[in-house]
Design a protein around this motif. Structure first.
Motif, PDB file in Angstrom:
ATOM      1  N   ASN A  58      -9.167   4.635 166.063  1.00 24.82           N
ATOM      2  CA  ASN A  58      -7.719   4.667 165.816  1.00 24.82           C
ATOM      3  C   ASN A  58      -7.417   5.871 164.945  1.00 24.82           C
ATOM      4  OD1 ASN A  58      -5.097   4.220 164.720  1.00 24.82           O
ATOM      5  ND2 ASN A  58      -5.295   2.026 165.124  1.00 24.82           N
ATOM      6  N   ALA A  59      -6.491   6.709 165.373  1.00 20.79           N
ATOM      7  CA  ALA A  59      -6.159   7.909 164.607  1.00 20.79           C
ATOM      8  C   ALA A  59      -5.666   7.570 163.212  1.00 20.79           C
ATOM      9  CB  ALA A  59      -5.104   8.719 165.359  1.00 20.79           C
ATOM     10  N   ALA A  60      -4.988   6.444 163.065  1.00 19.75           N
ATOM     11  CA  ALA A  60      -4.408   6.065 161.776  1.00 19.75           C
ATOM     12  C   ALA A  60      -5.457   5.646 160.759  1.00 19.75           C
ATOM     13  CB  ALA A  60      -3.393   4.941 161.965  1.00 19.75           C
ATOM     14  N   THR A  61      -6.608   5.141 161.237  1.00 15.20           N
ATOM     15  CA  THR A  61      -7.633   4.637 160.315  1.00 15.20           C
ATOM     16  C   THR A  61      -8.887   5.498 160.283  1.00 15.20           C
ATOM     17  OG1 THR A  61      -8.562   3.201 162.039  1.00 15.20           O
ATOM     18  CG2 THR A  61      -6.859   2.247 160.603  1.00 15.20           C
ATOM     19  N   GLN A  62      -9.008   6.480 161.165  1.00  9.69           N
ATOM     20  CA  GLN A  62     -10.222   7.285 161.249  1.00  9.69           C
ATOM     21  C   GLN A  62     -10.577   7.883 159.882  1.00  9.69           C
ATOM     22  OE1 GLN A  62     -10.280  11.111 161.337  1.00  9.69           O
ATOM     23  NE2 GLN A  62     -12.485  10.803 161.032  1.00  9.69           N
ATOM     24  N   GLY A  63     -11.842   7.720 159.495  1.00 10.52           N
ATOM     25  CA  GLY A  63     -12.319   8.252 158.229  1.00 10.52           C
ATOM     26  C   GLY A  63     -12.182   7.301 157.062  1.00 10.52           C
ATOM     27  N   ARG A  64     -11.482   6.194 157.265  1.00 10.83           N
ATOM     28  CA  ARG A  64     -11.238   5.269 156.162  1.00 10.83           C
ATOM     29  C   ARG A  64     -12.538   4.622 155.662  1.00 10.83           C
ATOM     30  NH1 ARG A  64      -6.494   1.141 157.275  1.00 10.83           N
ATOM     31  NH2 ARG A  64      -5.265   3.082 157.285  1.00 10.83           N
ATOM     32  N   THR A  65     -13.474   4.376 156.574  1.00 10.90           N
ATOM     33  CA  THR A  65     -14.757   3.795 156.165  1.00 10.90           C
ATOM     34  C   THR A  65     -15.451   4.698 155.153  1.00 10.90           C
ATOM     35  OG1 THR A  65     -15.050   2.634 158.265  1.00 10.90           O
ATOM     36  CG2 THR A  65     -17.029   3.068 156.978  1.00 10.90           C
ATOM     37  N   GLU A  66     -15.550   5.980 155.474  1.00 12.82           N
ATOM     38  CA  GLU A  66     -16.182   6.916 154.550  1.00 12.82           C
ATOM     39  C   GLU A  66     -15.391   7.032 153.246  1.00 12.82           C
ATOM     40  OE1 GLU A  66     -18.715  10.014 157.313  1.00 12.82           O
ATOM     41  OE2 GLU A  66     -16.586  10.450 157.003  1.00 12.82           O
ATOM     42  N   GLN A  67     -14.087   6.941 153.323  1.00 14.67           N
ATOM     43  CA  GLN A  67     -13.275   6.989 152.103  1.00 14.67           C
ATOM     44  C   GLN A  67     -13.603   5.818 151.182  1.00 14.67           C
ATOM     45  OE1 GLN A  67      -9.220   7.089 153.479  1.00 14.67           O
ATOM     46  NE2 GLN A  67      -9.385   9.162 154.310  1.00 14.67           N
ATOM     47  N   TYR A  68     -13.742   4.629 151.759  1.00 13.34           N
ATOM     48  CA  TYR A  68     -14.079   3.452 150.953  1.00 13.34           C
ATOM     49  C   TYR A  68     -15.466   3.604 150.332  1.00 13.34           C
ATOM     50  CZ  TYR A  68     -10.110   0.819 152.933  1.00 13.34           C
ATOM     51  OH  TYR A  68      -8.866   0.375 153.298  1.00 13.34           O
ATOM     52  N   LEU A  69     -16.389   4.159 151.090  1.00 15.94           N
ATOM     53  CA  LEU A  69     -17.722   4.416 150.543  1.00 15.94           C
ATOM     54  C   LEU A  69     -17.644   5.433 149.406  1.00 15.94           C
ATOM     55  CD1 LEU A  69     -19.883   4.561 153.796  1.00 15.94           C
ATOM     56  CD2 LEU A  69     -20.287   3.064 151.852  1.00 15.94           C
ATOM     57  N   GLY A  70     -16.786   6.422 149.572  1.00 17.51           N
ATOM     58  CA  GLY A  70     -16.634   7.446 148.551  1.00 17.51           C
ATOM     59  C   GLY A  70     -16.106   6.897 147.234  1.00 17.51           C
ATOM     60  N   THR A  71     -15.110   6.021 147.312  1.00 19.29           N
ATOM     61  CA  THR A  71     -14.577   5.454 146.070  1.00 19.29           C
ATOM     62  C   THR A  71     -15.588   4.513 145.420  1.00 19.29           C
ATOM     63  OG1 THR A  71     -13.451   3.707 147.356  1.00 19.29           O
ATOM     64  CG2 THR A  71     -12.168   5.678 146.783  1.00 19.29           C
ATOM     65  N   TRP A  72     -16.426   3.886 146.224  1.00 20.07           N
ATOM     66  CA  TRP A  72     -17.487   3.033 145.674  1.00 20.07           C
ATOM     67  C   TRP A  72     -18.555   3.881 144.993  1.00 20.07           C
ATOM     68  CZ3 TRP A  72     -22.715   2.466 147.476  1.00 20.07           C
ATOM     69  CH2 TRP A  72     -23.404   1.397 146.889  1.00 20.07           C
ATOM     70  N   LEU A  73     -18.985   4.950 145.664  1.00 17.66           N
ATOM     71  CA  LEU A  73     -20.001   5.827 145.080  1.00 17.66           C
ATOM     72  C   LEU A  73     -19.521   6.446 143.776  1.00 17.66           C
ATOM     73  CD1 LEU A  73     -21.368   7.740 148.212  1.00 17.66           C
ATOM     74  CD2 LEU A  73     -22.666   6.172 146.758  1.00 17.66           C
ATOM     75  N   LYS A  74     -18.246   6.782 143.709  1.00 18.98           N
ATOM     76  CA  LYS A  74     -17.694   7.441 142.521  1.00 18.98           C
ATOM     77  C   LYS A  74     -17.790   6.546 141.295  1.00 18.98           C
ATOM     78  CE  LYS A  74     -13.717  10.164 141.012  1.00 18.98           C
ATOM     79  NZ  LYS A  74     -12.334  10.616 141.359  1.00 18.98           N
ATOM     80  N   LYS A  75     -17.767   5.229 141.509  1.00 22.94           N
ATOM     81  CA  LYS A  75     -17.821   4.294 140.380  1.00 22.94           C
ATOM     82  C   LYS A  75     -19.241   4.094 139.861  1.00 22.94           C
ATOM     83  CE  LYS A  75     -16.033   0.735 142.458  1.00 22.94           C
ATOM     84  NZ  LYS A  75     -15.501  -0.633 142.666  1.00 22.94           N
ATOM     85  N   ARG A  76     -20.247   4.580 140.616  1.00 21.27           N
ATOM     86  CA  ARG A  76     -21.632   4.297 140.277  1.00 21.27           C
ATOM     87  C   ARG A  76     -22.330   5.526 139.706  1.00 21.27           C
ATOM     88  NH1 ARG A  76     -23.160  -0.525 142.709  1.00 21.27           N
ATOM     89  NH2 ARG A  76     -25.369   0.004 142.472  1.00 21.27           N
ATOM     90  N   SER A  77     -23.461   5.288 139.091  1.00 19.24           N
ATOM     91  CA  SER A  77     -24.247   6.389 138.519  1.00 19.24           C
ATOM     92  C   SER A  77     -25.621   6.488 139.164  1.00 19.24           C
ATOM     93  CB  SER A  77     -24.414   6.180 137.009  1.00 19.24           C
ATOM     94  OG  SER A  77     -25.062   4.936 136.746  1.00 19.24           O
ATOM     95  N   ASP A  78     -25.796   5.826 140.325  1.00 20.56           N
ATOM     96  CA  ASP A  78     -27.117   5.782 140.961  1.00 20.56           C
ATOM     97  C   ASP A  78     -27.113   6.380 142.362  1.00 20.56           C
ATOM     98  OD1 ASP A  78     -25.583   3.829 142.140  1.00 20.56           O
ATOM     99  OD2 ASP A  78     -27.120   2.266 142.072  1.00 20.56           O
ATOM    100  N   ARG A  79     -26.326   7.450 142.568  1.00 20.78           N
ATOM    101  CA  ARG A  79     -26.243   8.049 143.895  1.00 20.78           C
ATOM    102  C   ARG A  79     -27.623   8.366 144.465  1.00 20.78           C
ATOM    103  NH1 ARG A  79     -26.970   9.309 148.147  1.00 20.78           N
ATOM    104  NH2 ARG A  79     -26.009  10.877 149.500  1.00 20.78           N
TER     105      ARG A  79
END
Length: 348
Positions: A58-79
């Protein structure tokens, strides 16, 4: 949790990999983060995504999965403890994938652009495993079991795609590379060109593998195993069918096949339902949860590197991860083979 090497590398990944294609469609950002936190707490260090996720496309949601992963990774210190995988989309119909670079390709420019965009959404400097989501050439994947020759419509070659992946590795943006929805010929060509051109070697192939689709065993399993290329098994529950929730024509509200069954008819055919019922009954005869039995079978395969599970609820996630501890008895394994021998691969 058991950890296995990623191909010939020194990277160790958990036997269970968390798939994320529901993040951004069936799961909210908060739910995605909850799943990720729980998975890591259970010893999972391997997470799989793709630039085109969530599914359905879906064009409206494309990339949203990676965005959610990105905001999760940003909160952590164990990349550095997380093994993060993503994928560049292969070519597709413009009406379906036109929102991705005006129709994605596996040319050099497209591969480099796709990776940069994924890195930005993921909020990280590198991707541990970057995969080609499906081939550029005409071949059998996404439900087509037998090869039927068709003219290739895209000029880029495997050499061009592999060369672009090599540039990403050289730049430090990607650590290792893999394939998805590939055939023995495709894998052989990538491995041959890597040796000939001194380019990075494929370490994994992500193909469907489940009780309803063991086509990987025919040709590709031996070739990949002897070449030290590990299987990342996707759809191990055949889109949730092997949980038994769709037997007798049931369509639970909110589930993928209820909402988008028209796109995945191979899982709802009469033959698929009949075989699924047999596996569900086998599990029940032995006091097993059908989904856990199906996952445990995949977990037990000697050519497996990781089993990619997905869930829309925490209860599903807990049960799926727990399958890592289940060892199937010889009697159950014999029952599985008996069903498979009668009707092999009803959901290619």
């Amino acid at each position: 949790m058991e950890y296995r090497p990623l191909g010939k590398t020194d990277i160790k990944v958990s036997k269970i990999c968390l798939g994320t294609m529901t993040f951004g469609e069936q799961n909210t950002e908060a739910e995605a983060h909850e799943q990720l936190d729980y998975a890591v707490a259970q010893g999972i260090n391997f997470i799989d995504a793709a630039e085109m996720y969530p599914v359905p496309i879906n064009a409206a949601t494309q990339g949203r999965t990676e965005q959610y992963l990105g905001t999760w990774l940003k909160k952590r210190s164990d990349r550095e403890q997380i093994i993060l995988a993503s994928k560049v989309a292969g070519p597709g119909r413009k009406e379906a994938l036109g929102h991705l670079r005006d129709g994605p390709r596996l040319s050099r420019d497209h591969v480099l652009q796709a990776c940069d965009a994924s890195l930005q959404r993921l909020q990280t400097d590198y991707i541990d495993l970057y995969q080609v989501h499906w081939p550029s050439r005409s071949t059998n994947y996404f439900g087509q079991l037998g090869y039927r020759y068709g003219k290739d419509h895209h000029p880029e070659t495997i050499a061009e795609t592999l060369g672009a992946l090599g540039e990403l590795v050289a730049a430090g943006k990607v650590r290792q590379i893999g394939l998805s929805n590939e055939t023995p010929w495709g894998l052989a060509e990538y491995l041959s060109l890597a040796k000939e051109l001194n380019l990075p070697r494929i370490v994994t192939v992500q193909n469907p593998y489940s009780l309803l689709n063991r086509s990987y065993e025919v040709g590709l399993a031996e070739f990949a195993h002897r070449s030290s290329v590990g299987l990342l098994a996707y759809s191990p529950l055949a889109f949730g069918v092997l949980s038994g929730k769709y037997v007798h024509g049931q369509r639970p509200e909110g589930t993928r096949l209820t909402r988008w069954g028209q796109y995945f008819t191979r899982y709802t055919s009469e033959n698929a339902q009949k075989v699924t019922q047999a596996y569900v009954e086998l599990a029940q005869q032995h006091g097993l949860d059908p989904a856990q039995m199906a996952l445990a079978y995949v977990n037990s395969r000697p050519f497996l590197t990781a089993n990619i599970i997905g869930a829309t609820s925490m209860d599903q996630l807990r049960s799926n991860i727990a399958s890592a501890e289940l060892v199937l008895s010889d009697e159950v394994l014999k029952g599985i083979e008996a069903i498979h021998d009668v009707t092999p691969n009803p959901c290619p």
